[in-house]
Design a protein around this motif. Structure first.
Motif, short mmCIF file in Angstrom:
data_model
loop_
_atom_site.label_atom_id
_atom_site.label_comp_id
_atom_site.label_asym_id
_atom_site.label_seq_id
_atom_site.Cartn_x
_atom_site.Cartn_y
_atom_site.Cartn_z
N TYR A 1 23.86 157.83 4.81
CA TYR A 1 22.62 158.24 5.64
C TYR A 1 22.87 159.19 6.98
O TYR A 1 22.27 160.53 6.70
CB TYR A 1 21.49 157.24 5.79
CG TYR A 1 20.17 158.08 6.06
CD1 TYR A 1 19.35 157.73 4.99
CD2 TYR A 1 19.74 158.33 7.26
CE1 TYR A 1 17.97 158.24 5.07
CE2 TYR A 1 18.31 159.06 7.29
CZ TYR A 1 17.48 158.74 6.26
OH TYR A 1 16.19 159.23 6.49
N ALA B 1 21.38 162.97 5.79
CA ALA B 1 20.13 163.15 5.50
C ALA B 1 19.37 163.54 6.97
O ALA B 1 18.12 164.04 6.82
CB ALA B 1 19.41 161.74 5.72
N LYS C 1 11.58 152.55 7.52
CA LYS C 1 13.01 152.85 7.85
C LYS C 1 13.38 152.19 8.69
O LYS C 1 12.76 151.58 9.91
CB LYS C 1 12.99 154.35 8.08
CG LYS C 1 14.52 154.72 7.95
CD LYS C 1 14.53 156.14 8.43
CE LYS C 1 13.84 157.19 7.46
NZ LYS C 1 14.20 157.33 6.13
N GLY D 1 16.68 165.12 2.56
CA GLY D 1 17.65 164.36 3.14
C GLY D 1 17.70 163.13 2.44
O GLY D 1 18.74 162.66 1.91
N ILE D 2 16.67 162.49 2.05
CA ILE D 2 16.85 161.19 1.10
C ILE D 2 17.17 161.69 -0.42
O ILE D 2 17.93 160.94 -0.93
CB ILE D 2 15.47 160.60 1.01
CG1 ILE D 2 15.25 159.94 2.67
CG2 ILE D 2 15.62 159.51 -0.13
CD1 ILE D 2 13.68 159.14 2.44
N ILE E 1 7.86 163.43 9.65
CA ILE E 1 9.06 164.14 9.36
C ILE E 1 8.93 164.47 7.33
O ILE E 1 8.44 163.37 6.81
CB ILE E 1 10.39 163.65 9.35
CG1 ILE E 1 10.59 162.24 8.71
CG2 ILE E 1 10.73 163.51 10.83
CD1 ILE E 1 12.21 161.55 8.98
N ASP E 2 9.35 165.42 7.18
CA ASP E 2 9.63 165.60 5.60
C ASP E 2 10.91 165.24 5.12
O ASP E 2 11.79 165.85 5.10
CB ASP E 2 9.30 167.22 5.29
CG ASP E 2 9.35 167.32 3.62
OD1 ASP E 2 9.64 166.36 2.75
OD2 ASP E 2 9.05 168.44 3.05
N SER E 3 10.85 163.81 4.89
CA SER E 3 12.26 163.45 4.68
C SER E 3 12.74 163.51 3.34
O SER E 3 14.05 163.03 2.63
CB SER E 3 12.14 161.67 4.90
OG SER E 3 11.31 161.31 4.08
N HIS F 1 16.53 160.85 13.30
CA HIS F 1 15.83 161.84 13.00
C HIS F 1 14.82 162.44 14.03
O HIS F 1 14.90 163.54 14.38
CB HIS F 1 14.93 161.39 12.00
CG HIS F 1 15.20 161.35 10.50
ND1 HIS F 1 15.87 162.26 9.84
CD2 HIS F 1 15.58 160.23 9.69
CE1 HIS F 1 16.25 162.25 8.65
NE2 HIS F 1 15.94 160.82 8.63
N ASP G 1 8.32 158.71 7.73
CA ASP G 1 8.40 159.53 6.35
C ASP G 1 7.09 160.12 5.86
O ASP G 1 6.17 159.43 5.51
CB ASP G 1 9.22 158.52 5.36
CG ASP G 1 10.52 158.38 5.56
OD1 ASP G 1 10.86 159.04 6.67
OD2 ASP G 1 11.24 157.53 4.93
N THR H 1 16.56 167.47 7.21
CA THR H 1 15.14 166.79 7.35
C THR H 1 14.34 167.72 8.33
O THR H 1 14.70 167.35 9.45
CB THR H 1 15.24 165.35 7.60
OG1 THR H 1 15.77 164.81 6.35
CG2 THR H 1 13.69 164.86 7.75
N GLN I 1 18.10 154.88 12.05
CA GLN I 1 18.13 155.99 11.41
C GLN I 1 16.86 156.61 11.71
O GLN I 1 16.78 157.95 11.73
CB GLN I 1 18.45 155.66 9.93
CG GLN I 1 19.66 155.25 9.67
CD GLN I 1 19.92 154.92 8.24
OE1 GLN I 1 19.21 154.81 7.58
NE2 GLN I 1 21.32 154.67 8.01
#
Length: 210
Positions: free
Chosen positions: A78, A82, A112, A25-26, A20-22, A120, A16, A86, A116
Motif C-alpha cells: 500500500y 496507493a 482503513k 491508489g487502491i 479522498i478519492d482512493s 494519505h 475513502d 490518490t 495508512q
C-alpha cells in the motif's frame, strides 16, 4: 451522551470517497497484489464497492485460510502504490478547516487502518485533530461516542449506520458508490452534493443551534 457545545462541535469524517478519492491508489494495490500472488483480481470491481473493511473485499478473491496473509501483503504494498496517485476529494481540506475554525474538532473515523489513513492525510496536507482506523458501519459509533461527535460525514450506507448508532447527525455525500436517494432512504439526515457545500452547511447548522 456528552456532546461538545454546538458552537464548538466535534465532527467525524469518513476517509475513502469522502475525504479522498482512493480509487486510483487502491486499484494499483490490487493490481500489484494480483501480479505477486498469481491470483485473478478485478481491480475495477474492487474499487466500485469501496467502504467495507479490507478483509471483506479480499474474501471475493482468496479462500478464508489466506485472508490474514493477504491483508499483510496488501498493507505491505500500500504505501508504495496507493499514496501518490490518490487525490483529495473537492472541498476536503476546507471541510476539516471549517470545523476547526468554529473551535471544534475534526475526527477521521475510517475502516482503513490508521497508519495508512494518516499517510494519505499527511501527503495531502489535510490535518484532522484525530484519526481512528479499523472501524466499520455501526462499529464506528464507538469512536464517535468516545470523541463526542455531534455529526458524522460519510459517503456509504455504513457511514449512515455508524452515525445513527452513535446518536450523531448523519451528513452524507454521494461521492462514493451510493447515490443520494439511497443515502436518504437509509436514514441520512442531510445529503450534500459534495464536501464543497459542507462549510456553509456547518455554519448554518451551528447558527440554528446557538
Amino acid at each position: 451522551m456528552a456532546f461538545m457545545p454546538i458552537d464548538a462541535p466535534t465532527v467525524g469524517f469518513d476517509l475513502d470517497m469522502t475525504l479522498i478519492d482512493s480509487r486510483p491508489g487502491i486499484r494499483a494495490v490490487y493490481q500489484e497484489l494480483s501480479a505477486t500472488t498469481g491470483t485473478y483480481i478485478d481491480a475495477d470491481q474492487c474499487v466500485s464497492r469501496l467502504g467495507p473493511p479490507l478483509d471483506w473485499e479480499l474474501r471475493h478473491w482468496f479462500p478464508e485460510e489466506l485472508i490474514a496473509e493477504m491483508v499483510l501483503k496488501y498493507r505491505e504494498i500500500y504505501p508504495t502504490r496507493a499514496i501518490l496517485p490518490t487525490p483529495a476529494m473537492p472541498g476536503a481540506a476546507d471541510a476539516i478547516r471549517a470545523v476547526q475554525e468554529l473551535g471544534g474538532r475534526a475526527v477521521v473515523v475510517t475502516a482503513k487502518n490508521a497508519p495508512q489513513a494518516r499517510l494519505h492525510l499527511d501527503h495531502l496536507g489535510i490535518t484532522p485533530d484525530e484519526v481512528v482506523g479499523g472501524l466499520w458501519a455501526e462499529g464506528k459509533a464507538t469512536a464517535l461516542r468516545e470523541h463526542g461527535a455531534a455529526v458524522y460525514v460519510g459517503d456509504h450506507l455504513g457511514d449512515v449506520l455508524g452515525a445513527r448508532a452513535a446518536g450523531a447527525l448523519s451528513v452524507a455525500v454521494p461521492t462514493g458508490p451510493i447515490g443520494a436517494d439511497e443515502l436518504r432512504e437509509a436514514g441520512a439526515d442531510v445529503v450534500l452534493d459534495d464536501l464543497t457545500s459542507f462549510p456553509a452547511w456547518l455554519k448554518g447548522y451551528a447558527a440554528e443551534r446557538a
